[in-house]
Motif scaffolding. Structure first.
Motif, PDB file in Angstrom:
ATOM      1  N   GLU A  68      39.244  28.758  39.226  1.00 22.13           N
ATOM      2  CA  GLU A  68      38.208  28.491  38.201  1.00 22.13           C
ATOM      3  C   GLU A  68      36.925  28.821  38.559  1.00 22.13           C
ATOM      4  N   ASP A  69      36.532  28.576  40.246  1.00 20.75           N
ATOM      5  CA  ASP A  69      35.234  28.849  40.598  1.00 20.75           C
ATOM      6  C   ASP A  69      34.943  29.934  41.173  1.00 20.75           C
TER       7      ASP A  69
ATOM      8  N   ASP B 207      33.680  33.653  41.575  1.00 21.46           N
ATOM      9  CA  ASP B 207      32.175  34.296  41.170  1.00 21.46           C
ATOM     10  C   ASP B 207      32.178  35.248  40.038  1.00 21.46           C
TER      11      ASP B 207
ATOM     12  N   THR C 125      34.140  34.783  37.201  1.00 21.45           N
ATOM     13  CA  THR C 125      34.623  33.846  35.905  1.00 21.45           C
ATOM     14  C   THR C 125      33.390  34.152  35.171  1.00 21.45           C
ATOM     15  N   LEU C 126      33.887  34.481  33.829  1.00 23.46           N
ATOM     16  CA  LEU C 126      32.909  34.718  32.760  1.00 23.46           C
ATOM     17  C   LEU C 126      32.453  33.460  32.107  1.00 23.46           C
ATOM     18  N   THR C 127      31.108  33.402  31.856  1.00 21.27           N
ATOM     19  CA  THR C 127      30.876  32.162  31.140  1.00 21.27           C
ATOM     20  C   THR C 127      31.163  32.352  29.637  1.00 21.27           C
ATOM     21  N   PRO C 128      31.250  31.307  28.944  1.00 20.09           N
ATOM     22  CA  PRO C 128      31.308  31.155  27.456  1.00 20.09           C
ATOM     23  C   PRO C 128      30.792  32.370  26.682  1.00 20.09           C
ATOM     24  N   ALA C 129      29.329  32.424  26.940  1.00 25.74           N
ATOM     25  CA  ALA C 129      28.698  33.349  26.272  1.00 25.74           C
ATOM     26  C   ALA C 129      29.184  34.904  26.493  1.00 25.74           C
ATOM     27  N   GLU C 130      29.395  35.193  27.803  1.00 31.83           N
ATOM     28  CA  GLU C 130      29.916  36.452  28.293  1.00 31.83           C
ATOM     29  C   GLU C 130      31.308  36.588  27.883  1.00 31.83           C
TER      30      GLU C 130
END
Length: 86
Positions: A48-49, A51, A53-58
């Motif tokens: 999950e950590d 680099d 990983t998409l942000t919720p906005a992405e």
């Protein structure tokens, strides 16, 4: 162990080989070919950590883009380059 490669059937790793290699359902593997020899390597699970990983906005933007693709709302790459001045 020997298996026969057939035209229309995917090559399958036999259960015994998977067990001996320690592969479980859902594991990620990488195939490498060197001078005709195929090597199957386990890939570490994506954390999950990581680099990448998409942000919720992405993730929302990706979902929106995929929806547009499914709806046929696309333009040729040449048009995008022209509009961007590339």
């Amino acid at each position: 162990m020997t298996v026969i490669v057939k035209n229309k059937t995917p090559l399958v790793v036999p259960n015994r080989v998977r067990r001996e290699a320690g592969f479980k359902s859902g594991d990620r593997v990488e195939f490498r070919v060197t001078r005709g020899v195929v090597t199957i390597l386990p890939k570490p699970p994506v954390t999950e950590d990581a680099d990448d990983t998409l942000t919720p906005a992405e993730a929302k933007k990706v979902r929106h883009g995929l929806k547009q693709i499914r709806e046929g709302k696309t333009v040729p790459w040449s048009q995008v380059k022209h509009e961007l001045g590339l």
